[in-house]
Write an enzyme that holds these catalytic residues in place. Structure first.
Site, short mmCIF file in Angstrom:
data_model
loop_
_atom_site.label_atom_id
_atom_site.label_comp_id
_atom_site.label_asym_id
_atom_site.label_seq_id
_atom_site.Cartn_x
_atom_site.Cartn_y
_atom_site.Cartn_z
N LYS A 60 0.84 -1.21 0.00
CA LYS A 60 0.00 0.00 0.00
C LYS A 60 0.88 1.26 0.00
CE LYS A 60 -3.76 -2.42 2.33
NZ LYS A 60 -4.42 -2.81 3.60
N GLN A 86 -4.26 -1.25 9.88
CA GLN A 86 -4.27 -2.60 9.30
C GLN A 86 -4.88 -3.59 10.29
OE1 GLN A 86 -3.51 -3.28 6.19
NE2 GLN A 86 -3.62 -5.50 6.27
N ASP A 136 -10.81 3.21 4.66
CA ASP A 136 -11.23 1.81 4.70
C ASP A 136 -12.75 1.67 4.66
OD1 ASP A 136 -9.53 -0.33 4.74
OD2 ASP A 136 -9.10 -0.21 6.88
N1 GUN Z 1 -6.65 -6.51 6.45
C1 GUN Z 1 -6.97 -7.21 5.32
N2 GUN Z 1 -7.66 -6.44 4.47
C2 GUN Z 1 -7.78 -5.22 5.04
C3 GUN Z 1 -8.39 -4.01 4.64
O1 GUN Z 1 -8.99 -3.88 3.57
N3 GUN Z 1 -8.30 -2.99 5.53
C4 GUN Z 1 -7.68 -3.12 6.74
N4 GUN Z 1 -7.65 -2.05 7.54
N5 GUN Z 1 -7.09 -4.23 7.14
C5 GUN Z 1 -7.15 -5.29 6.29
#
Ligand code: GUN
Length: 307
Positions: free
Chosen positions: A62, A106, A129
């Site tokens: 990311k 995350q 998110d």
């Molecule tokens: N862990 C796995 N996928 C995601 C996501 O889309 N957002 C977040 N914050 N954590 C994740």
């Protein structure tokens, strides 16, 4: 429309990498910081608590993509034993930072931390998110907010396969998570589909799935969806990403599979996303899109739309 048929199967393979590249190209073209006089670069902060290998890989990807697009990109890495109050402090600091337009914590968090107050502490307009209850409510109401990245990406892939108008299509979403299943169902309802949400307690799951023209599988169970569950010609979107041991490839080797038994389903489906190379790249692309949208809104500009 979806890309060329694969050689061994009938379904068109939906190339998530190519579609994601189209989204990120649009983000790059529209990034406000690149336009003369705009004076703002979209800012993304990703917060990682602990050292889970999978999370490190996702967070790294990311951050790299954000930097590549000319975003202001920061990562806050906190030790695994970080307390709830410290994590809330970090989020509060990012809420106040005018150079940050998007905050992502995350998941999963280490077991001693409660994710709900952390998600609720993120300002809804910075919640790229789309997990804050305000954004979840806006999505349910069909109003503009922040849409979770994976389901937003799945919608683009579905429209890539079926065209923009999904009205009246029968869709089944397998899985009811807050991150994917529930927002996916809302997006499909908002697109005038007739939606069934199936889950671990659904009776006769195979028959339920067989009635669908659109199937989105988001359960995290390797190759659970079989070929004889699928209506001929259906569009199948596989959100699953499970790493299995693959001793046939050598000692300690693994392979990535989805929730869908690909080879079987590809013989019946009309279009299918592969794993890897389907939904995964879209999640990161939509995070970039959401961050750009948040940056535009923060300065009162019209936000671009994607897909
Ligand atoms: N862990 C796995 N996928 C995601 C996501 O889309 N957002 C977040 N914050 N954590 C994740």
């Amino acid at each position: 429309m979806a890309t060329a048929p694969s050689s061994s199967a009938d379904a068109r393979v939906i190339d998530g990498r190519a579609v994601a590249a189209g989204v990120t190209a649009q983000v790059a073209a529209e990034t406000v910081g690149r336009k003369p006089g705009a004076g703002i670069a979209p800012g993304l902060a990703v917060v990682l608590v602990g050292e889970a290998r999978g999370s490190q890989v996702y967070v790294g990807a990311k951050g790299r993509k954000a930097a590549e697009l000319g975003f202001h990109s920061i990562q806050k890495t906190l030790p695994a034993d970080t307390g709830q109050a410290r994590l809330l402090d970090v989020v509060a600091g990012l809420n106040e930072d005018p150079s940050i337009h998007g905050i992502l914590v995350q998941l999963p968090l280490p077991r001693h931390l409660d994710k709900t107050p952390v998600i609720e502490a993120i300002r809804p307009e910075k919640d790229v998110d789309g997990l804050h209850p305000v954004n979840a409510g806006l999505l349910l109401a069909g109003l503009p907010g922040m849409v979770p990245c994976t389901p937003a990406g799945c919608m683009i892939l579905i429209r890539h396969a079926l065209g923009p108008d999904l009205a009246g299509k029968r869709a089944v979403v397998i899985g009811r998570s807050v991150l994917v299943g529930k927002p996916m169902a809302s997006l499909l309802v908002n697109a005038d589909c007739t939606v069934t949400v199936a889950h671990s307690r659904t009776r006769d799951l195979a028959a339920t799935v067989r009635a669908a023209e659109i199937v989105v599988a988001a359960v995290g169970r390797a190759e659970m969806v079989r070929g004889d569950w699928i209506a001929p010609g259906a569009t199948v979107i596989d959100v699953g990403m499970i790493r299995l041991p693959a001793p046939e490839r050598g000692e300690g080797k693994t392979r990535l599979v989805g929730d869908v038994a690909y080879d079987e389903v590809a013989k019946v489906a009309g279009a299918i996303t592969p794993v890897p190379g389907g939904v995964g790249p879209m999640t990161i692309a939509m995070l970039m899109a959401n961050t750009l949208v948040a940056a535009c809104r923060s300065i009162g500009r019209d936000a671009p739309s994607f897909g």
